[in-house]
Design an enzyme around this catalytic site. Structure first.
Site, PDB file in Angstrom:
ATOM      1  N   GLY A  32       7.865  -2.469  -5.096  1.00  0.00           N
ATOM      2  CA  GLY A  32       8.985  -1.587  -5.416  1.00  0.00           C
ATOM      3  C   GLY A  32       9.631  -0.972  -4.189  1.00  0.00           C
ATOM      4  O   GLY A  32       8.983  -0.723  -3.170  1.00  0.00           O
TER       5      GLY A  32
ATOM      6  N   GLY B 239      11.271  -9.431  -1.158  1.00  0.00           N
ATOM      7  CA  GLY B 239      11.665  -8.032  -1.316  1.00  0.00           C
ATOM      8  C   GLY B 239      11.297  -7.188  -0.114  1.00  0.00           C
ATOM      9  O   GLY B 239      12.064  -6.309   0.312  1.00  0.00           O
TER      10      GLY B 239
ATOM     11  N   THR C  58       4.198 -15.006   1.480  1.00  0.00           N
ATOM     12  CA  THR C  58       4.369 -15.419   0.087  1.00  0.00           C
ATOM     13  C   THR C  58       3.458 -16.593  -0.183  1.00  0.00           C
ATOM     14  O   THR C  58       3.587 -17.644   0.449  1.00  0.00           O
ATOM     15  CB  THR C  58       5.820 -15.777  -0.263  1.00  0.00           C
TER      16      THR C  58
ATOM     17  N   ASP D 101       3.477 -18.466  -2.562  1.00  0.00           N
ATOM     18  CA  ASP D 101       4.214 -19.568  -3.195  1.00  0.00           C
ATOM     19  C   ASP D 101       4.912 -20.478  -2.190  1.00  0.00           C
ATOM     20  O   ASP D 101       5.458 -21.510  -2.571  1.00  0.00           O
ATOM     21  CB  ASP D 101       5.266 -19.016  -4.169  1.00  0.00           C
TER      22      ASP D 101
ATOM     23  N   GLY E 135       3.258 -19.795  -8.676  1.00  0.00           N
ATOM     24  CA  GLY E 135       4.498 -20.520  -8.429  1.00  0.00           C
ATOM     25  C   GLY E 135       5.569 -20.005  -9.358  1.00  0.00           C
ATOM     26  O   GLY E 135       5.897 -20.641 -10.355  1.00  0.00           O
TER      27      GLY E 135
ATOM     28  N   ILE F   3      -7.677 -16.764  -6.542  1.00  0.00           N
ATOM     29  CA  ILE F   3      -7.065 -17.486  -5.420  1.00  0.00           C
ATOM     30  C   ILE F   3      -6.365 -16.532  -4.467  1.00  0.00           C
ATOM     31  O   ILE F   3      -6.533 -16.590  -3.250  1.00  0.00           O
ATOM     32  CB  ILE F   3      -6.087 -18.549  -5.942  1.00  0.00           C
TER      33      ILE F   3
END
Length: 440
Positions: free
Chosen positions: A155, A181, A208, A210, A254, A364
């Protein structure tokens, strides 16, 4: 020649302080050389890109090569650095924290390094989180553990209040470790710093799991993710083959990009279907997923399905989008949906199946970094420190074309990196699973 280069890195001012690193400027003396400012890396290394520049008499877009500079903007003995970690957990965060502290302390002699607890919240005094003094002794073993020693949060927070805190605490450099973000946040902080005319560097380190940060080759934690997922998929395969018409469904991370799912399917080639957000599929119909799965069971009597969390959202009724605190769209649970739909389908077909559903996501993302990610985190953190000490700001450190470079933050946050469906990587995934090119 003209140039369309949008990769210029902002600088706080003229660097005049001699670096304490004692490096060389002479080739062939077997000592690493300082990086000159005109040492650039091509953004596009293709022959087509080169020919286009020649044809249009245009200077090719170039990136600033990362590395130590001969002159610094900050005087190390009077410099205070701060580190903050934001967003979800990811293998390697502690490695980055450790390497930042070690590089600042041992390479440059920076003695005051502050840890900001619980993400950007830690820069808001009313939250009451306080600060942590980071020393080599405190961080020397943290790389052995997953998570983040500083804690995290999601946030946005008021930018002006965060910059107030940086100014009041006399912080000269802010390292923000996080995803899309977080990087947008540190860029906003950098803009407010510039507006106030303050000599504070704002640096982003992309995190990240992903692997969906645009332009850069990879983000840390990604390799650990499919490394940890591989034995889970192997065990899922054991479950599937242990029953007649056994089906194992493994849901992996993902949200918008399927790199983890596809990489895991290639790395552990017992996967028969890999479903990713980049390509829609149909459940019903002659070429749909359920009929294709039925053919697989009729032939082999077991199947392993790996599905990315953001896959198959086209199968749900589109309601008003709900986002989390970081602004990410909260997707419907495709894993549980597949389990339910597959069960109902085979019940109606009068075919007995055994379905095992596995969601190891939190295991993970909380794992410690593997050896390759540890190496990557270490090198990336060092390069971030070199750039920050030279007075570069509002940049993100990343590897492009296998070279560490500095990139302006807006260049990597404009869009998410996705699997190229006509590229060799996705083709390799399809070859590994044997699934059809399309299930529509």
């Amino acid at each position: 020649m003209n140039s369309d280069n949008n990769f210029h890195i902002a600088n706080l001012g003229t660097a005049t302080v001699p670096s304490p690193l004692g490096l060389s400027k002479t080739a062939g003396d077997q000592i690493f050389n300082f990086i000159e400012e005109d040492n650039k890396i091509l953004a596009d290394i293709s022959l087509q890109g080169f020919n286009d520049c020649v044809l249009n008499e245009k200077q090719p877009a170039c990136l600033e090569k990362a590395g130590p500079r001969e002159k610094l903007f900050f005087d190390p003995k009077n410099t205070t650095a701060a580190i903050v970690t934001c967003g979800g957990l990811c293998p390697g965060i502690n490695n980055v924290i450790r390497s930042l502290v070690m590089a600042l302390h041992y390479f440059y002699g920076v003695k005051r390094i502050i840890g900001i607890p619980y993400g950007y919240e830690g820069l808001i005094p009313e939250k009451g989180h306080g600060f942590r003094e980071l020393t080599p002794e405190l961080v020397k073993d943290i790389h052995e553990f997953g998570g983040t020693m500083l804690g995290s949060s999601r946030g946005a927070q008021p930018v002006n209040e965060m910059v107030d805190t940086l100014e009041e605490q006399k912080i000269d450099i802010l390292f923000a470790i996080g995803g899309d973000g977080t990087l947008k946040g540190v860029n906003a902080i950098g803009k407010e710093i510039e507006k106030r005319g303050l000599p504070i560097a704002a640096v982003g380190i992309p995190k990240t799991i992903d692997n969906d940060i645009d332009l850069i080759d990879k983000s840390f934690g990604f390799e650990t993710a499919f490394d940890v997922a591989s034995p889970i998929i192997r065990d899922a395969h054991n479950e599937a083959t242990g029953a007649f018409n056994g089906i194992a469904i493994v849901k992996l991370m993902g949200r918008d990009s399927g790199f983890i799912a596809a990489s895991a399917a290639i790395a552990m080639p017992v996967v028969n279907f890999v479903l990713v957000p980049e390509i829609d599929f149909a459940l019903k119909g002659e070429n749909g997923f359920l009929e294709t799965l039925k053919k697989r069971l009729n032939s082999k009597h077991h199947a392993v399905i790996v599905v990315a969390e953001g896959a198959g959202q086209n199968l749900f009724e589109q309601e008003k989008q709900v986002t989390d605190a970081s602004g990410n769209v909260q997707h419907n649970d495709i894993g549980l949906h597949l389990k339910s739909v597959i069960g109902d389908y085979f019940d109606n077909e009068g075919i007995e199946v055994t379905i095992k559903y596995i969601d190891p996501s939190y295991i993970i993302r909380s794992a410690p970094a593997n050896t390759n990610d540890s190496l990557f985190c270490n090198r990336m953190a060092y390069q971030a420190v070199h750039g920050a000490m030279a007075g570069k700001t509002r940049f993100v450190i990343g590897r492009v074309n296998n070279r560490f470079v500095y990139l302006p933050i807006p260049m990597v946050t404009g869009k998410r990196k996705k699997i190229e469906l006509e590229g060799e990587f996705w083709f390799a995934a399809l070859q590994s699973t044997g699934q059809p090119f399309s299930m529509k």
